[in-house]
Write an enzyme that holds these catalytic residues in place. Structure first.
Site, PDB file in Angstrom:
ATOM      1  CG  HIS A 125      33.128 -17.017 -82.041  1.00 20.30           C
ATOM      2  ND1 HIS A 125      34.013 -16.069 -81.596  1.00 20.30           N
ATOM      3  CD2 HIS A 125      33.172 -16.948 -83.403  1.00 20.30           C
ATOM      4  CE1 HIS A 125      34.574 -15.453 -82.634  1.00 20.30           C
ATOM      5  NE2 HIS A 125      34.083 -15.967 -83.737  1.00 20.30           N
ATOM      6  CD  GLU A 138      29.770 -15.769 -81.102  1.00 21.19           C
ATOM      7  OE1 GLU A 138      29.932 -16.605 -80.173  1.00 21.19           O
ATOM      8  OE2 GLU A 138      30.421 -14.711 -81.202  1.00 21.19           O
ATOM      9  CG  HIS A 172      37.209 -16.042 -80.679  1.00 19.63           C
ATOM     10  ND1 HIS A 172      36.369 -15.229 -79.956  1.00 19.63           N
ATOM     11  CD2 HIS A 172      38.039 -15.193 -81.354  1.00 19.63           C
ATOM     12  CE1 HIS A 172      36.677 -13.956 -80.188  1.00 19.63           C
ATOM     13  NE2 HIS A 172      37.688 -13.911 -81.026  1.00 19.63           N
ATOM     14  CG  ASP A 194      34.966 -17.590 -77.610  1.00 23.10           C
ATOM     15  OD1 ASP A 194      35.879 -16.773 -77.404  1.00 23.10           O
ATOM     16  OD2 ASP A 194      34.298 -17.621 -78.659  1.00 23.10           O
TER      17      ASP A 194
END
Ligand SMILES: [Zn+2]
Length: 186
Positions: A43, A125, A161, A171
């Site tokens: 992400h 992330e 993602h 993203d």
């Protein structure tokens, strides 16, 4: 908190990466019985979008974000999310959810015909945005984490993602060099 420089391999013990900050997020629960992670989901995140370097991502994952601090935060007020790992701009790796538990990062999603990817995915992330180039240090750390996950769980499968929630999520965006990652992992 020092950046990970890909000199020494990261080691996972008891579902947590050693030698990095671990902050347990309340936004987690158990995977379905007998399910072990077999997909890595990459992400991109920044809060507010496009603003880098603050503590807001961490605050969001820890349910302590001040919703009144920015108009954008009002639009996500009450959102309860997390990821297993956050990689900051300088490559610093932080963990929020042990890998044997579900982090809440994928939302409505599917991969190879399987729904609700949070059940079987590990969410990573990268601090950034769809249109801001990710940094070399972030690729290095991401590869380090992926290698450790391969070692610990045999995970080979990796997706963005945007791959598991097409049309809903964009993203990590065009700024993320997917082929570079693939090459580094080969
Ligand atoms: Zn995402």
């Amino acid at each position: 908190m020092k950046p990970y420089k890909d000199k020494e391999p990261l080691v996972i013990e008891n579902h947590i990466i050693g030698g990095i900050p671990f902050m347990p997020s309340p936004n987690s629960d158990w995977r379905p019985e007998g399910t072990s992670p077999d997909l890595i989901v990459v992400h991109g995140i920044s809060l507010p979008p496009g603003v880098l370097g603050g503590e807001e991502i961490i605050d969001l994952f820890m349910n302590r974000l001040d919703w009144d601090a920015h108009t954008y935060f009002q639009t996500i007020k009450g959102l309860r999310v997390s990821a297993h790992v956050l990689i900051r701009r300088d490559g610093t790796v932080m963990q929020f959810v042990p890998f044997d538990q579900r982090a809440w990062h994928a939302g409505e999603s599917s991969w190879n015909g399987r729904e609700d990817c949070n059940d079987f995915a590990i969410g990573i992330e990268l601090e950034g945005a769809d249109d801001i180039l990710y940094r070399d240090e972030q690729y290095e750390s991401l590869v380090g984490v992926c290698r450790a996950l391969r070692e610990a769980y045999g995970i080979q499968d990796i997706a963005r993602h945007s791959d598991i929630a097409p049309g809903r999520k964009t993203d990590p965006g065009d700024a993320f060099d997917w082929y570079r990652l693939k090459k580094m992992l080969a």
